[in-house]
Enzyme design. Sequence first.
Site, PDB file in Angstrom:
ATOM      1  N   HIS A 229       0.853  -1.189   0.000  1.00 55.02           N
ATOM      2  CA  HIS A 229       0.000   0.000   0.000  1.00 55.02           C
ATOM      3  C   HIS A 229       0.894   1.247   0.000  1.00 55.02           C
ATOM      4  O   HIS A 229       2.092   1.161   0.272  1.00 55.02           O
ATOM      5  CB  HIS A 229      -0.905   0.023   1.244  1.00 55.02           C
ATOM      6  N   ASP A 231       0.811   5.196   1.854  1.00 55.59           N
ATOM      7  CA  ASP A 231       0.113   5.872   2.943  1.00 55.59           C
ATOM      8  C   ASP A 231      -0.571   7.125   2.385  1.00 55.59           C
ATOM      9  O   ASP A 231      -0.023   7.812   1.527  1.00 55.59           O
ATOM     10  CB  ASP A 231       1.090   6.268   4.054  1.00 55.59           C
ATOM     11  N   HIS A 286       4.800   0.139  -0.145  1.00 54.18           N
ATOM     12  CA  HIS A 286       5.532  -0.650   0.853  1.00 54.18           C
ATOM     13  C   HIS A 286       4.625  -1.709   1.464  1.00 54.18           C
ATOM     14  O   HIS A 286       3.397  -1.657   1.311  1.00 54.18           O
ATOM     15  CB  HIS A 286       6.129   0.271   1.930  1.00 54.18           C
ATOM     16  N   ARG A 296       7.266  -9.146  15.577  1.00 50.81           N
ATOM     17  CA  ARG A 296       7.697  -7.820  15.130  1.00 50.81           C
ATOM     18  C   ARG A 296       6.655  -6.770  15.523  1.00 50.81           C
ATOM     19  O   ARG A 296       5.459  -7.049  15.484  1.00 50.81           O
ATOM     20  CB  ARG A 296       7.902  -7.832  13.614  1.00 50.81           C
TER      21      ARG A 296
HETATM   22  C1  LIG Z   1      -5.064   8.575   8.854  1.00 48.09           C
HETATM   23  C2  LIG Z   1      -5.110   7.341   8.434  1.00 48.09           C
HETATM   24  C3  LIG Z   1      -4.155   6.749   7.463  1.00 48.09           C
HETATM   25  C4  LIG Z   1      -4.546   5.285   7.457  1.00 48.09           C
HETATM   26  C5  LIG Z   1      -6.020   5.373   7.666  1.00 48.09           C
HETATM   27  C6  LIG Z   1      -6.104   6.323   8.838  1.00 48.09           C
HETATM   28  O1  LIG Z   1      -7.409   6.844   8.992  1.00 48.09           O
HETATM   29  C7  LIG Z   1      -5.657   5.635  10.134  1.00 48.09           C
HETATM   30  C8  LIG Z   1      -4.740   4.423   9.867  1.00 48.09           C
HETATM   31  C9  LIG Z   1      -3.858   4.545   8.633  1.00 48.09           C
HETATM   32  C10 LIG Z   1      -3.441   3.190   8.070  1.00 48.09           C
HETATM   33  C11 LIG Z   1      -2.248   2.539   8.805  1.00 48.09           C
HETATM   34  C12 LIG Z   1      -1.908   1.194   8.116  1.00 48.09           C
HETATM   35  C13 LIG Z   1      -1.854   1.295   6.587  1.00 48.09           C
HETATM   36  C14 LIG Z   1      -3.098   2.083   6.062  1.00 48.09           C
HETATM   37  C15 LIG Z   1      -3.174   2.046   4.528  1.00 48.09           C
HETATM   38  C16 LIG Z   1      -4.316   1.561   6.751  1.00 48.09           C
HETATM   39  O2  LIG Z   1      -5.018   0.664   6.362  1.00 48.09           O
HETATM   40  O3  LIG Z   1      -4.519   2.263   7.936  1.00 48.09           O
HETATM   41  C17 LIG Z   1      -3.070   3.490   6.645  1.00 48.09           C
HETATM   42  C18 LIG Z   1      -4.170   4.470   6.205  1.00 48.09           C
HETATM   43  C19 LIG Z   1      -3.720   5.271   5.017  1.00 48.09           C
HETATM   44  O4  LIG Z   1      -2.606   5.828   5.023  1.00 48.09           O
HETATM   45  O5  LIG Z   1      -4.480   5.337   4.050  1.00 48.09           O
HETATM   46  O1  LIG Z   2       5.077  -2.464   9.900  1.00 44.49           O
HETATM   47  C1  LIG Z   2       5.613  -1.889   8.962  1.00 44.49           C
HETATM   48  O2  LIG Z   2       6.810  -1.961   8.726  1.00 44.49           O
HETATM   49  C2  LIG Z   2       4.773  -1.070   8.007  1.00 44.49           C
HETATM   50  C3  LIG Z   2       3.599  -0.395   8.657  1.00 44.49           C
HETATM   51  C4  LIG Z   2       2.883   0.501   7.715  1.00 44.49           C
HETATM   52  O3  LIG Z   2       3.176   0.536   6.548  1.00 44.49           O
HETATM   53  C5  LIG Z   2       1.812   1.374   8.214  1.00 44.49           C
HETATM   54  O4  LIG Z   2       1.424   1.303   9.400  1.00 44.49           O
HETATM   55  O5  LIG Z   2       1.315   2.192   7.393  1.00 44.49           O
HETATM   56 FE   LIG Z   3       2.180   2.192   5.520  1.00 43.57          FE
END
Ligand SMILES: C=C1C[C@]23C[C@@]1(O)CC[C@H]2[C@@]12CCC[C@@](C)(C(=O)O1)[C@H]2[C@@H]3C(=O)O
Ligand SMILES: O=C(O)CCC(=O)C(=O)O
Ligand SMILES: [Fe+2]
Length: 370
Positions: A229, A231, A286, A296
């Site tokens: 994905h 961010d 990533h 981890r």
């Molecule tokens: C602010 C945010 C980015 C995120 C969605 C969220 O509302 C809270 C969690 C974030 C996260 C963390 C893990 C990877 C990710 C793709 C997910 O599923 O939740 C990211 C979201 C994002 O960056 O789109």
């Molecule tokens: O655990 C990791 O190394 C990646 C975590 C991550 O990509 C995320 O929280 O957006």
């Molecule tokens: Fe991420």
Amino acid sequence: MPFRISDSFRTHSQKHLDLNSIKELPESHAWTSSNDYPSENSCNFESIPVIDLNNNNHNNINVLEHIGQACKKWGAFQIINHNISERLLQDIELAGKNLFSLPMQQKLKAARSPDGVTGYGVARISSFFSKLMWSEGFTIVGSPLEHARQIWPQDYKKFCDAIEEYEREMEKLAGRLMWLMLGSLGITKEDVNWAVGPKGESKGGSAALQLNSYPACPDPDRAMGLAAHTDSTILTILHQNNTSGLQVFKEGSGWVTVPPFLGALVVNVGDLLHILSNGSYPSVLHRAVVNRTRHRLSVAYLYGPPSGVKISPLAKLVDQRHPPLYRAITWSEYLGTKAKHFDKALSSVRLCAPLTGFADAKDHNGVQVG
Ligand SMILES: C=C1C[C@]23C[C@@]1(O)CC[C@H]2[C@@]12CCC[C@@](C)(C(=O)O1)[C@H]2[C@@H]3C(=O)O
Ligand SMILES: O=C(O)CCC(=O)C(=O)O
Ligand SMILES: [Fe+2]
């Protein structure tokens, strides 16, 4: 209505298996090549640059230049000498360990609700994949108090103190990094009106904190910790414990491991910086892979603009030869778009095809992310 990150990204379904006690990989968690099988890695000896924020002259190039090159080439870099103390990194790690080692029924007291964002649950991007990921997560926006009290009615203070201190320190570091990354594009505070207050002071952004836990896995080559994905942030600051698992995708190289270095933090370019930079700094694809013997833990600080601010390619980076590639969008709107379109979110806010061969990384790298 006020902006709330929690309004924007809703979970579609949640399943809660205690991964810590499973001895054989269940079919529900067995990934195949058609869904981004982790062991298809190419062997790589290169990795993302490590940048010393104190060192203004690394190999004859200064920090700004070094950051610019890393953002262009990798969309990610590691930082050292960032002023986050080793003690705080240990505290946040301990807070995560204490949380994830609780029995499942206790963690579920703070379960993320089906239409919520904060709390305990499976990766929220799970709904885009037919297989489940080998991880559990805990998302915090602002104060962790409400969820911490649900889990530890009497004993929540230690957890809250660690989280709140970490959030305060990360906010400062994220602001500093944002100006360094924008600075490397020739952008100054005068060029970004939403980030500067009336007295010229830097305005804080919005943020979410994501604790990720990846238990040791009986069949790591067929499991996926967190699927590929990007961010939806301006930038993300990631702390990983001493166990590797994070991989970034680099065009021409494939999946490249980001080795954990004691005290170093990983910085990722997110989709909103991709938009601000008009595609010059592509957001990095990533993922996290898992391990047979080691648990981890990672902590991601996801940093974005203040509420209600429309993000669009910065005027200084746009001219006749470089037309704006993306339309203006708030973080909240973008999170909604991401929740709907996932890896197509960036393309869905694109205005026109680039004049110079550049394309959204995820559209042409052949990696299946959804
Ligand atoms: C602010 C945010 C980015 C995120 C969605 C969220 O509302 C809270 C969690 C974030 C996260 C963390 C893990 C990877 C990710 C793709 C997910 O599923 O939740 C990211 C979201 C994002 O960056 O789109
Ligand atoms: O655990 C990791 O190394 C990646 C975590 C991550 O990509 C995320 O929280 O957006
Ligand atoms: Fe991420």
